[in-house]
Design a protein around this motif. Structure first.
Motif, short mmCIF file in Angstrom:
data_model
loop_
_atom_site.label_atom_id
_atom_site.label_comp_id
_atom_site.label_asym_id
_atom_site.label_seq_id
_atom_site.Cartn_x
_atom_site.Cartn_y
_atom_site.Cartn_z
N ILE A 116 4.03 -62.31 -54.00
CA ILE A 116 4.14 -62.14 -52.55
C ILE A 116 5.11 -61.00 -52.29
CG2 ILE A 116 4.80 -63.25 -50.38
CD1 ILE A 116 4.29 -65.96 -51.76
N SER A 117 4.72 -60.05 -51.46
CA SER A 117 5.55 -58.87 -51.23
C SER A 117 6.85 -59.23 -50.53
CB SER A 117 4.79 -57.85 -50.38
OG SER A 117 4.64 -58.31 -49.05
N PHE A 118 7.84 -58.36 -50.73
CA PHE A 118 9.14 -58.54 -50.09
C PHE A 118 8.97 -58.58 -48.58
CE2 PHE A 118 12.94 -56.88 -48.04
CZ PHE A 118 13.94 -57.64 -48.61
N ALA A 119 8.14 -57.71 -48.04
CA ALA A 119 7.93 -57.64 -46.59
C ALA A 119 7.35 -58.95 -46.06
CB ALA A 119 7.01 -56.47 -46.24
N ASP A 120 6.41 -59.52 -46.79
CA ASP A 120 5.80 -60.78 -46.35
C ASP A 120 6.81 -61.93 -46.40
OD1 ASP A 120 3.39 -59.62 -45.80
OD2 ASP A 120 2.45 -60.19 -47.70
N LYS A 121 7.66 -61.90 -47.45
CA LYS A 121 8.69 -62.93 -47.55
C LYS A 121 9.68 -62.82 -46.39
CE LYS A 121 8.84 -63.64 -52.60
NZ LYS A 121 9.74 -63.66 -53.77
N LEU A 122 10.14 -61.60 -46.14
CA LEU A 122 11.10 -61.38 -45.06
C LEU A 122 10.52 -61.83 -43.73
CD1 LEU A 122 13.76 -60.28 -43.92
CD2 LEU A 122 12.70 -58.00 -43.87
N ASP A 123 9.28 -61.46 -43.48
CA ASP A 123 8.62 -61.85 -42.23
C ASP A 123 8.53 -63.37 -42.11
OD1 ASP A 123 6.88 -61.21 -39.81
OD2 ASP A 123 5.49 -62.39 -41.02
N PHE A 124 8.19 -64.03 -43.21
CA PHE A 124 8.07 -65.49 -43.19
C PHE A 124 9.41 -66.16 -42.92
CE2 PHE A 124 8.87 -69.25 -45.88
CZ PHE A 124 8.16 -70.19 -45.11
N PHE A 125 10.46 -65.73 -43.64
CA PHE A 125 11.77 -66.37 -43.47
C PHE A 125 12.33 -66.13 -42.07
CE2 PHE A 125 11.96 -66.07 -48.24
CZ PHE A 125 11.84 -67.43 -48.44
N GLN A 126 12.07 -64.97 -41.49
CA GLN A 126 12.53 -64.71 -40.13
C GLN A 126 11.84 -65.64 -39.13
OE1 GLN A 126 11.80 -60.47 -39.80
NE2 GLN A 126 13.98 -60.01 -40.06
N ARG A 127 10.52 -65.77 -39.29
CA ARG A 127 9.78 -66.63 -38.38
C ARG A 127 10.14 -68.10 -38.58
NH1 ARG A 127 5.05 -66.95 -39.60
NH2 ARG A 127 4.78 -65.43 -41.26
N ALA A 128 10.33 -68.49 -39.83
CA ALA A 128 10.68 -69.89 -40.13
C ALA A 128 12.03 -70.24 -39.52
CB ALA A 128 10.70 -70.12 -41.64
N SER A 129 13.00 -69.33 -39.64
CA SER A 129 14.33 -69.57 -39.09
C SER A 129 14.27 -69.64 -37.57
CB SER A 129 15.29 -68.45 -39.53
OG SER A 129 16.58 -68.66 -38.99
N HIS A 130 13.50 -68.75 -36.98
CA HIS A 130 13.39 -68.72 -35.53
C HIS A 130 12.73 -70.00 -35.01
CE1 HIS A 130 12.85 -67.13 -31.50
NE2 HIS A 130 11.57 -67.46 -31.56
N CYS A 131 11.69 -70.45 -35.69
CA CYS A 131 10.96 -71.64 -35.24
C CYS A 131 11.74 -72.93 -35.50
CB CYS A 131 9.60 -71.72 -35.93
SG CYS A 131 8.45 -70.41 -35.44
N PHE A 132 12.41 -73.00 -36.65
CA PHE A 132 13.11 -74.24 -36.98
C PHE A 132 14.37 -74.40 -36.15
CE2 PHE A 132 16.01 -76.96 -39.32
CZ PHE A 132 15.19 -78.04 -39.59
N GLY A 133 15.07 -73.30 -35.89
CA GLY A 133 16.30 -73.38 -35.10
C GLY A 133 17.52 -73.63 -35.96
N ARG A 134 18.65 -73.80 -35.31
CA ARG A 134 19.92 -73.96 -36.00
C ARG A 134 20.74 -75.08 -35.36
NH1 ARG A 134 22.47 -68.08 -36.12
NH2 ARG A 134 23.50 -68.83 -38.01
N SER A 135 21.80 -75.47 -36.05
CA SER A 135 22.68 -76.54 -35.56
C SER A 135 24.00 -75.97 -35.08
CB SER A 135 22.94 -77.56 -36.67
OG SER A 135 21.75 -78.19 -37.08
N ALA A 136 24.61 -76.64 -34.14
CA ALA A 136 25.92 -76.24 -33.64
C ALA A 136 26.79 -77.49 -33.46
CB ALA A 136 25.79 -75.50 -32.31
N LEU A 137 28.09 -77.27 -33.58
CA LEU A 137 29.07 -78.32 -33.29
C LEU A 137 29.70 -77.99 -31.95
CD1 LEU A 137 30.91 -80.75 -33.96
CD2 LEU A 137 32.41 -79.14 -35.17
N MET A 138 29.61 -78.90 -30.99
CA MET A 138 30.23 -78.71 -29.68
C MET A 138 31.38 -79.70 -29.52
SD MET A 138 26.99 -77.90 -27.14
CE MET A 138 26.26 -79.54 -27.20
N MET A 139 32.56 -79.17 -29.23
CA MET A 139 33.75 -80.02 -29.06
C MET A 139 34.18 -80.01 -27.60
SD MET A 139 35.91 -79.38 -32.57
CE MET A 139 35.87 -77.59 -32.60
N SER A 140 34.26 -81.17 -27.03
CA SER A 140 34.48 -81.32 -25.59
C SER A 140 35.93 -81.07 -25.21
CB SER A 140 34.11 -82.75 -25.17
OG SER A 140 35.09 -83.66 -25.65
N GLY A 141 36.15 -81.08 -23.88
CA GLY A 141 37.51 -81.12 -23.38
C GLY A 141 38.16 -82.42 -23.81
#
Length: 503
Positions: free
Chosen positions: A126-151
């Motif tokens: 699998i080409s580097f370009a195809d891998k990069l494209d896949f990982f970018q889309r996968a990260s964008h679609c899956f999302g990320r986690s955050a820690l929010m600390m209240s007042g």
């Protein structure tokens, strides 16, 4: 009777545990005794689509075992979702004391292993370009986690315990937000290198609170008076928070800090200060503003670094106060900036704790009626404020008080995983009062203990994003080295920052 007694002893052992490992062993034994362990090893449950997840897991395993890399890429391209078949449902993490369905854990682990496999240089079909494209889309679609600390006022030590529990398990998100006391703790964490965090959050340092040279004791000793003052907060900031901008902090540690501040004047909007929206703003003044409770501390003018590297006022005509008044938990803004869709909340707002439910919304009849009554009351309050907007506006002080009250009423104070003090009732009148050394120990300990039952849920639900982020970062760095520019642009702010060790 013997069975109930045995379970009670194990629960007492969990309560008496002095570390997560001790708690974990007692929790696993409790699951064995209660039958929850058997429940975990059975796929079946009405809470999620176990048939689809089992079929997808078997398919992915088969593709990886056969080294069918293109087939594996195609299968993963169909979508990587954190709530596939409802596997993120809260009830699935409340049946057992430790972990959830083995099928869910196996499926998440297989996704992570498949991602690591495709990222390997040995997979050259699998080409580097195809891998990069896949990982970018996968990260964008899956999302990320955050820690929010209240007042929090002086309940901020609870935040420190939560952060410690997550850091020791290497589950502390790189995206953190905070308001008021949460801004203070979060900023110190985000501006500290990994080595410094090991010292600051080391459990072994806690028994040494009486050591005048210990880092924990120095942090606590800054609060010397009966009531916390602006000067006390500034002393803590001077010693524990480098005099740096949000951008400089991000470059140093790779952790994104987001500080909520509210406007001191009418007709202004709240702000979320970070390396993207306000890169040149100094973090110390941002934290001081976020802790400036109206009526107790004066509003703060933010400071920023100009193009000559000099300190100057940031919008000198504007002043800012306690961020928890307007945006205690800035979930929508984090989603827009970083692609966050999974929120871990450390909730210590003393005015909110008694009224929140740390679980997801319940669906039984009584709960639905309660939610309907709350929503109706909120709607009538907002309608009343709109009707009397003009009469109220005649008196600026009343208008500002009303706006603050409406903002507090209309906020959400929970996340996907909400961690709050086990002791629900904390006297709000002591929110700015000095805590005794024993109270400080208890709050930190309570923060850790309240986090332990959520650790495995956090581990499972962040496993894929914790795998994707470093892979994608590595691929984007390689792309820059080869072509001198980033890969195809993704959603603003969603790319992981480079983590640099402190010099």
């Amino acid at each position: 009777m013997v069975f109930a007694t045995r379970l009670k002893k194990l629960e007492e052992a969990m309560d008496a545990a002095t570390s997560y490992e001790e708690w974990k062993l007692a929790a696993i034994e409790h699951d064995e005794e209660s039958g929850a362990a058997r429940w975990k090893h059975l796929d079946q449950s009405t809470r999620y689509d176990f048939v689809s997840i089992r079929a997808r897991l078997d398919h992915l395993r088969s593709l990886r075992d056969r080294n069918d890399d293109k087939g594996l890429l195609f299968a993963l391209n169909e979508g990587i979702h954190g709530n596939m078949g409802g596997m993120g449902a809260s009830p699935l993490y409340g049946k057992a004391k430790f972990g959830t369905k083995q099928l869910i854990e196996d499926y998440v682990e297989e996704i992570a292993l498949s991602l690591e496999h495709l990222a390997s240089p040995e997979v050259d079909g699998i080409s580097f370009a195809d891998k990069l494209d896949f990982f970018q889309r996968a990260s964008h679609c899956f999302g990320r986690s955050a820690l929010m600390m209240s007042g929090s006022g002086t309940l901020l030590y609870f935040h420190l315990g939560v952060a410690n529990a997550l850091w020791q398990e290497r589950l502390l998100p790189d995206i953190i937000s905070g308001s008021s006391g949460g801004a203070l703790i979060g900023s110190i964490i985000c501006a500290s290198s990994d080595a410094e965090l090991d010292d600051l959050l080391d459990p072994e340092a806690l028994p040494a609170l009486d050591d005048p040279d210990g880092v924990i004791n120095r942090f606590f000793s800054k609060f010397k008076t009966e009531r916390i003052t602006e000067g006390d907060i500034w002393e803590v900031l001077e010693e524990f928070l480098p005099d740096c901008t949000f951008e400089e902090s991000l470059r140093r540690t790779g952790r994104h800090m987001n500080v909520s501040v509210a406007p001191a004047e009418n007709h202004q909007k709240s702000r979320l200060l970070n390396a993207d929206t306000s890169p040149n703003v100094f973090m110390r003044e941002a934290v001081l503003a976020s802790t400036a409770i109206p009526g107790f501390f004066p509003p703060v003018v933010l400071m920023a670094k100009n193009d000559q590297g000099e300190r100057q006022a940031y919008h000198s005509s504007r002043k800012w106060v306690d961020g928890s008044l307007s945006d205690d938990l800035p979930a929508k803004r984090l989603a827009r900036l970083y692609g966050v869709n999974h929120y871990i909340v450390s909730q210590t707002n003393p005015y909110v704790i008694p009224f929140i439910d740390t679980t997801k919304r319940k669906t039984d009849t009584v709960s639905e009626l309660k939610y309907a009554m709350i929503d109706t009351a909120r709607t009538w309050i907002n309608a009343g404020a709109a009707i009397f907007e003009k009469p109220i506006g005649v008196i600026p002080e009343i208008q500002q008080l009303t706006s603050s009250a409406l903002s507090i009423i209309n906020q959400s104070y929970v996340g996907d995983i909400t961690i709050s003090p086990l002791k629900k009732l904390h006297n709000p009148l002591r929110a700015l009062s000095w805590r005794t050394r024993e109270e400080i120990r208890d709050l930190m300990d309570e923060g850790e203990r309240a986090t332990w039952p959520r650790i495995e849920r956090i581990r499972v639900q962040t496993r894929i994003s914790r795998t994707l982020d470093p892979i994608l970062h590595r691929f984007e760095e390689l792309h820059i080295e080869e072509f001198g520019k980033p890969g195809k642009a993704r959603k603003a702010g969603s790319s992981p920052a480079t983590r640099k060790k402190a010099s």
